[in-house]
Design an enzyme around this catalytic site. Sequence first.
Site, PDB file in Angstrom:
ATOM      1  N   ASP A 209       0.880  -1.171   0.000  1.00  0.00           N
ATOM      2  CA  ASP A 209       0.000   0.000   0.000  1.00  0.00           C
ATOM      3  C   ASP A 209       0.919   1.222   0.000  1.00  0.00           C
ATOM      4  O   ASP A 209       1.470   1.591   1.040  1.00  0.00           O
ATOM      5  CB  ASP A 209      -0.884  -0.057   1.253  1.00  0.00           C
ATOM      6  CG  ASP A 209      -1.644   1.241   1.491  1.00  0.00           C
ATOM      7  OD1 ASP A 209      -1.488   2.178   0.688  1.00  0.00           O
ATOM      8  OD2 ASP A 209      -2.386   1.304   2.490  1.00  0.00           O
TER       9      ASP A 209
ATOM     10  N   LYS B 113      -3.278  12.175  -2.992  1.00  0.00           N
ATOM     11  CA  LYS B 113      -2.217  12.448  -2.009  1.00  0.00           C
ATOM     12  C   LYS B 113      -0.919  12.847  -2.710  1.00  0.00           C
ATOM     13  O   LYS B 113       0.041  13.251  -2.087  1.00  0.00           O
ATOM     14  CB  LYS B 113      -1.982  11.214  -1.143  1.00  0.00           C
ATOM     15  CG  LYS B 113      -3.195  10.877  -0.270  1.00  0.00           C
ATOM     16  CD  LYS B 113      -2.923   9.672   0.595  1.00  0.00           C
ATOM     17  CE  LYS B 113      -4.166   8.975   1.043  1.00  0.00           C
ATOM     18  NZ  LYS B 113      -4.883   9.611   2.123  1.00  0.00           N
TER      19      LYS B 113
END
Length: 421
Positions: free
Chosen positions: A215, A241
Amino acid sequence: MDANAVDTSMTTNMTGGYDIEKIRSDFPILSRKIHGKPLVYLDSAASAQKPKVVIDALVSAYCDTYSNVHRGLHFLSEASTDAYEAVRGKVAHFIGAKSGDEIVLTAGATMALNMIAQCWALPRLKAGDEILISIAEHHANIVPWQMVAEKTGAVLRAFPVDEDGSFNMTAFTDMITARTKIVSVPHVSNVLGTVFPVAEMAKIAHDANALMVVDGCQGVVHMPVDVQALDADFYVFSAHKLYGPNGVGILWGKAEILAELPPFLGGGDMIDRVTIEKSTYALPPHRFEAGTPAIAETIALGAAVDYVQSIGMEAIRSHEQDILSYAHQRLSAVDGLRLIGTAVGKSGVVSFTMDCAHPHDISTIIDNDGVAIRAGHHCAQPLMDFYDLPSTARASVGIYTTREEFDALAISLEKVNRIFA
Ligand code: PMP
């Protein structure tokens, strides 16, 4: 050094050629005021702000080239398709993938992890097989595995971290067994900032014949990533992000693994041939991309990738490491403040609690000073349980973060102390 003194040994204006003022001026929102105070945005780990080039790319995708992709033979559809498809190559280059065919465009990291769980794990796992994650996972790297475990009888296990948030190799290897079929961990913890040694872990996982999933939500934004050097099987992240738009994410998978996977969702764009009796499917990556995608957002992700690459991920890492170590030093000096997660080499975030106030109160009070941090469980409830905390406050670092912003945070936190005294 006096706790409230500002360490000026390294100026934030120009750190080793890193032109922070120019970078900040690229982000329109950073010049706005909140409650009459300059915005101090320390919440990039939740979602990063967008530079004007990304916003412009989004607007241009709608104003200049907008049309649906893949299905049209007219000018705009071809322009839109070309711009959309070019992003695969950009992302592949950015993360060191072999080719754009290994880049699956998803709605975000959450969808990507669910896809791996449903397409790789569900058909393969059997009762008693094990999925190994860490205690420091975001819920997006927990719940999809639980859903598969429920259906298959597989068992989800989590290895702990050390009290200071450090990765512990023994704790990890002790929990790898002959039944471990999947190891799925964060590149960087969104609460602790701990950087997991994913290349080493991938080797151990592969020696145990397990799949290695990373991840990368909080990894790819803070450091150079080379997926071939990491040698994991999947690496996922979200565009928002990485200074890109919402609603887009990346699933990178090794070509040979993607080739073996069934589709995730069925619909247009993911097929080869459809009859009423049966459908055959497109090759990866299109096999995993049913329906009209987030066209403009994907094109704008390409602009975000260009933008961070124009600064350089190595330069970003060293700027952010400087800010993070300053942040630790500055916040440690605040009375009654406890840092959660102090692993050596950590990245990106500073989580903390204060003796005097609940994280929600801290966040609300300092918001009056224009300081934006996050308070809560950060979608990592098992980690909160591990530390026996209901929540933490979390300040995070981005490419535009300055030492002065952590001064502002520290001054605001001293105010919290005074209010609750
Ligand atoms: N993993 C980590 C480590 C994260 O920080 C996040 C976002 N907070 C996610 C997964 C989920 O990302 P998204 O909500 O963009 O799908």
